[in-house]
Each structure stands twice: as structure tokens, then as C-alpha cells.
Design an enzyme around this catalytic site. Structure first.
Site, PDB file in Angstrom:
ATOM      1  N   CYS A   6     -12.621   5.416  98.379  1.00 21.56           N
ATOM      2  CA  CYS A   6     -12.375   5.786  97.052  1.00 21.56           C
ATOM      3  C   CYS A   6     -13.431   6.663  96.416  1.00 21.56           C
ATOM      4  O   CYS A   6     -14.571   6.086  96.758  1.00 21.56           O
ATOM      5  CB  CYS A   6     -11.870   4.482  96.356  1.00 21.56           C
ATOM      6  N   GLU A  11     -21.241  -8.814 100.877  1.00 20.81           N
ATOM      7  CA  GLU A  11     -21.977  -9.387  99.651  1.00 20.81           C
ATOM      8  C   GLU A  11     -20.707 -10.252  99.195  1.00 20.81           C
ATOM      9  O   GLU A  11     -19.502  -9.938  99.117  1.00 20.81           O
ATOM     10  CB  GLU A  11     -22.236  -8.308  98.767  1.00 20.81           C
ATOM     11  N   CYS A  21     -16.337   4.675  94.523  1.00 15.69           N
ATOM     12  CA  CYS A  21     -16.830   3.324  94.760  1.00 15.69           C
ATOM     13  C   CYS A  21     -17.994   3.357  95.839  1.00 15.69           C
ATOM     14  O   CYS A  21     -18.023   4.096  96.834  1.00 15.69           O
ATOM     15  CB  CYS A  21     -15.776   2.847  95.682  1.00 15.69           C
ATOM     16  N   CYS A  71     -18.133  -4.177  89.402  1.00 10.00           N
ATOM     17  CA  CYS A  71     -17.064  -3.268  89.851  1.00 10.00           C
ATOM     18  C   CYS A  71     -17.769  -2.169  90.329  1.00 10.00           C
ATOM     19  O   CYS A  71     -18.183  -1.278  89.670  1.00 10.00           O
ATOM     20  CB  CYS A  71     -16.168  -2.977  88.938  1.00 10.00           C
ATOM     21  N   CYS A  87     -16.236  -0.201 104.177  1.00 11.39           N
ATOM     22  CA  CYS A  87     -14.605  -0.080 103.873  1.00 11.39           C
ATOM     23  C   CYS A  87     -14.251   1.310 104.244  1.00 11.39           C
ATOM     24  O   CYS A  87     -14.981   2.335 104.160  1.00 11.39           O
ATOM     25  CB  CYS A  87     -14.161  -0.246 102.323  1.00 11.39           C
ATOM     26  N   CYS A 141     -16.142 -13.928  93.867  1.00 10.12           N
ATOM     27  CA  CYS A 141     -15.540 -12.565  94.348  1.00 10.12           C
ATOM     28  C   CYS A 141     -15.967 -12.519  95.810  1.00 10.12           C
ATOM     29  O   CYS A 141     -17.136 -12.386  96.129  1.00 10.12           O
ATOM     30  CB  CYS A 141     -15.976 -11.458  93.597  1.00 10.12           C
TER      31      CYS A 141
HETATM   32  S1  SF4 Z   1     -12.595   0.687  95.882  1.00 12.20           S
HETATM   33 FE1  SF4 Z   1     -14.126   0.554  97.452  1.00 12.20          FE
HETATM   34  S2  SF4 Z   1     -13.908  -1.498  98.708  1.00 12.20           S
HETATM   35 FE2  SF4 Z   1     -12.161  -0.804  97.481  1.00 12.20          FE
HETATM   36  S3  SF4 Z   1     -10.702  -0.196  98.823  1.00 12.20           S
HETATM   37 FE3  SF4 Z   1     -11.533   1.720  97.594  1.00 12.20          FE
HETATM   38  S4  SF4 Z   1     -13.333   2.254  98.927  1.00 12.20           S
HETATM   39 FE4  SF4 Z   1     -12.459   0.243  99.641  1.00 12.20          FE
END
Ligand code: SF4
Length: 387
Positions: free
Chosen positions: A143, A96, A146, A362, A139, A132
Site C-alpha cells: 500500500c 512491532e 504505508c 496508523c 508486508c 495491536c
Molecule cells: S497497510 Fe501496510 S501492512 Fe497493511 S496491508 Fe497495506 S502494506 Fe501491508
């Protein structure tokens, strides 16, 4: 019978294109014609590139080459003008990309060049806009706040796929080249420093061929310390942002497992050693999670961590999303956090969420196709994106 078209011209640098052109027995000026077609005309199909002779186009196609531009599969337009694109690549994977017209609000007044531009530009000026982009499909950093993390990582994006996102958005938004006043943030899906070589090659192509200014680009990392050090040695590079999100190792280790590999001491040491240019700051992004990391005592710890560092802090109140077990802090707690940092002499700015209604804010980026019944959601696309 023609070969399958799976080699991308987008993403090749001038030397690689020169080899291709000379291998086809063509004069050197064809390289500039190809670059013009890819990055200025933003052609999507080789047959559109009529500046090249038909026999060269045919030869490239027979050798398996195509432009390699991602397809805009879906487009979601927010009531605030933010556009979230679902881009699909040649192998069917998708990522995206988000367009934020007229800046993101949070940049204005933050002391950065982009912020000054955001403040002074007239309404609807394309120069204030920000793209962006994603660097990976999914990923691996995991985190806990996220949505992208829920996908895991599928693969790295190639340099051509990273650059291709920018070209596709510029084309869709009808921005004429050069796009030198557009801001670019590597804060979409993925950790750019875990796809370092492709990310850096894309940066060079964006500067040299798309005409984007490196001082208008920012890359955000979750804290891959060895790559921060490599990045500081690059001749052409964006500005550095670090996704901090906690004031001590205990909390950061729970929110960002990567902290167990590179803890705050190593991360902040790397930030202190980072070679900053004139008027450049390291940006720290801090996603505020209600009753987790948003107390005034946390703000005091952050101020202590960053004491003496030429930096600014962007505060982002959590953007809620399905599958994320945190709550958005109250506005009062966000303001108290900001006030505490400012009182300690740390420039701190609260970022206005963009595209929340289309899951483009975000921490909200996650591939739409992943769950067709769910609302479109993504990971972090906004200059304030938590990375
Ligand atoms: S915020 Fe999400 S996309 Fe960014 S490094 Fe952490 S897990 Fe990966």
C-alpha cells in the site's frame, strides 16, 4: 551436548502438547500445567516452570524446545501513554506491537461493544486498553501510504510468535489473567489473511488459553477476497475490518495494488455476503490522503458503494512518515467527508491518532532497526490502522 533450542512451546495447541507430554511418558495433567505456565504465568524460560518435574524440563530442552517468547528489544513510550514495542524472535527477525491504554478514543461512540466500554469505563481502566499485533515481518501488499510496505515481506510469523506478542505486552503491562476485557486488533505489520493458518491458530489460542474474548478482537485485511470467505466460515473468529481507502477502482488501484487482483466489486460483494452475528458490523477503514481521496465527491462514492451494508466507516487522517509522499488533509476536509457519509446514513467516525510522536500510529510501523539513524517508525499500529 544439548541441541539448539529452536522449537517453541508457545503456539502449540492442547492436542500437540498432549502428544509431546505422552511422548515423554508423562501424565496428561502436565498439559494443563504447561498451558498455565505459558499463558497465565507468562514464563519466559523453561527453568522458571517449577510446576513441571526437572526431568520433563530437561527432556523438553534436550529435544530443542524452549518457551519461545519474543524478547522486548526496545520500548518507546508516547506522551499519550501509547507504548510501541520492538519484539525480537528466535531467528533475530523483529516486528512491532503497540499497547494503547484507555482505548483509542475512536472506538468510543462508534456503536461497537469496545466503544461502549471505552465510554463507560473509568479513567485508566485496563479494560479499555488495546493491543495491536503484527502478523508478518514486513508486508508484501505494498500500500502506497504505508511505511511497513517499504520493508517488503521477510516472513510470516508463527502462531506462537503472534500469541507471544500479546503475552509479552500483558506481562510488561502487569495485566493479570484473564485478560478478557482487553481489545486486540490484528492491524500491525503484515496482512493477516496472507498468513491465514497461523493467524487463525493464534486466534484460537488467544481465546482458549489467554482468555481474550473473540468479540473484542478485530482483524483488518487489505482485501484478500478468498480468505474473507473462509473467515466467514470460522466458528471462532474476530470481527472483520476492511481497509478501503478509496472510493473507486482507479484510485484504489493506485494506492493499493492488491485492488488489481480483487477489485472493489469483488471486495464489496464479499463484504455483503459475510455472515454477520448479532449487533456485528463490518468496519471499513479509510485513510484520508490530502487531495487524493478526501473530496466530498469521494465520500459520495463511498456511500454509494456501501449502501445497504451493515457497516461503519473509520476515517483516519494520514499519519505522516519519512518516505511517504502524501499529505495529511485539513481538519475541514476530514469533517466534510464524515458529514457526507453520515448524511447518507453511513455511521462514520474520525479516529484520534495514537502515539504519533513515537511512530506508533496508523501506517507508521516499520522496524526500528532498519534505519538506526532515522526516527523509530513502524507500520500501522492502532485500531484505526490502515492495513
Ligand atoms: S497497510 Fe501496510 S501492512 Fe497493511 S496491508 Fe497495506 S502494506 Fe501491508
Amino acid at each position: 551436548m544439548s541441541k539448539p533450542s529452536n522449537l517453541s512451546l508457545l503456539g502449540l495447541d492442547r492436542n500437540e502438547l498432549s502428544d509431546l507430554v505422552s511422548g515423554a511418558g508423562q501424565p496428561g495433567y502436565r498439559v494443563s500445567q504447561i498451558i498455565d505456565a505459558l499463558y497465565r504465568q507468562r514464563a519466559q524460560d523453561l527453568d522458571e516452570v517449577t510446576t513441571l518435574p526437572a526431568d520433563l524440563r530437561l527432556r523438553l530442552q534436550q529435544d530443542g524446545f524452549s518457551i519461545g517468547a519474543p524478547l522486548v528489544d526496545k520500548k518507546f513510550v508516547s506522551e499519550d501513554g501509547t507504548v510501541r514495542y520492538l519484539m525480537t524472535f528466535a531467528d533475530g527477525e523483529s516486528a512491532e506491537t503497540v499497547w494503547m491504554p484507555e482505548g483509542d478514543g475512536g472506538e468510543a461512540g462508534d456503536g461497537s461493544e469496545a466503544g461502549e466500554a471505552a465510554e463507560s469505563a473509568s479513567p485508566r481502566a485496563a479494560g479499555r486498553s488495546t493491543i495491536c499485533i503484527s502478523s508478518q515481518v514486513g508486508c508484501a501488499v505494498d500500500c502506497k501510504f504505508c511505511l511497513t510496505a517499504l520493508l517488503g515481506v521477510k516472513r510470516n510469523l508463527t502462531a506462537g510468535e503472534i500469541v507471544g506478542q500479546v503475552c509479552a505486552v500483558l506481562k510488561d503491562q502487569r495485566i493479570s489473567p484473564p485478560a478478557d476485557r482487553i481489545n486486540l486488533v490484528f492491524m500491525g505489520m503484515g496482512e493477516p489473511f496472507l498468513n491465514y493458518d497461523n493467524f487463525m491458530k493464534a486466534v484460537r489460542l488467544l481465546v482458549e488459553n489467554v482468555g481474550l474474548a473473540e468479540r473484542r478482537m478485530t482483524v483488518s485485511t487489505a482485501g484478500i477476497v478468498p480468505r474473507i470467505q473462509d473467515f466467514g466460515r470460522e466458528e471462532i473468529r474476530p470481527k472483520l475490518a476492511i481497509s478501503l481507502n478509496a472510493s473507486n477502482d482507479l484510485v484504489r488501484g493506485q494506492l493499493m495494488p492488491i485492488n488489481r487482483k480483487w477489485n472493489l466489486e469483488r471486495l464489496i460483494s464479499a463484504a455483503r455476503a459475510f455472515p454477520l452475528r448479532n449487533r456485528e458490523y463490518v468496519t471499513f477503514e479509510y485513510v484520508l490522503l490530502g487531495d487524493v481521496n478526501d473530496d466530498v465527491s469521494n465520500a459520495k462514492e463511498v456511500a454509494e458503494l456501501l449502501r445497504g451494508l451493515r457497516c461503519k466507516v473509520n476515517l483516519i487522517a494520514l499519519n505522516p512518515g519519512p518516505g511517504i509522499d502524501f499529505v495529511t488533509p485539513s481538519p475541514g476536509r476530514v469533517l466534510a467527508f464524515q458529514d457526507t457519509l453520515r448524511a447518507a446514513g453511513i455511521p462514520a467516525y474520525i479516529r484520534r491518532p495514537r502515539g504519533r510522536d513515537i511512530y506508533a500510529a496508523c501506517g507508521q510501523l516499520k522496524r526500528t532497526l532498519e534505519s538506526p539513524s532515522a526516527q523509530p517508525s513502524l507500520h500501522s499500529i492502532s485500531p484505526a490502522a490502515p492495513r
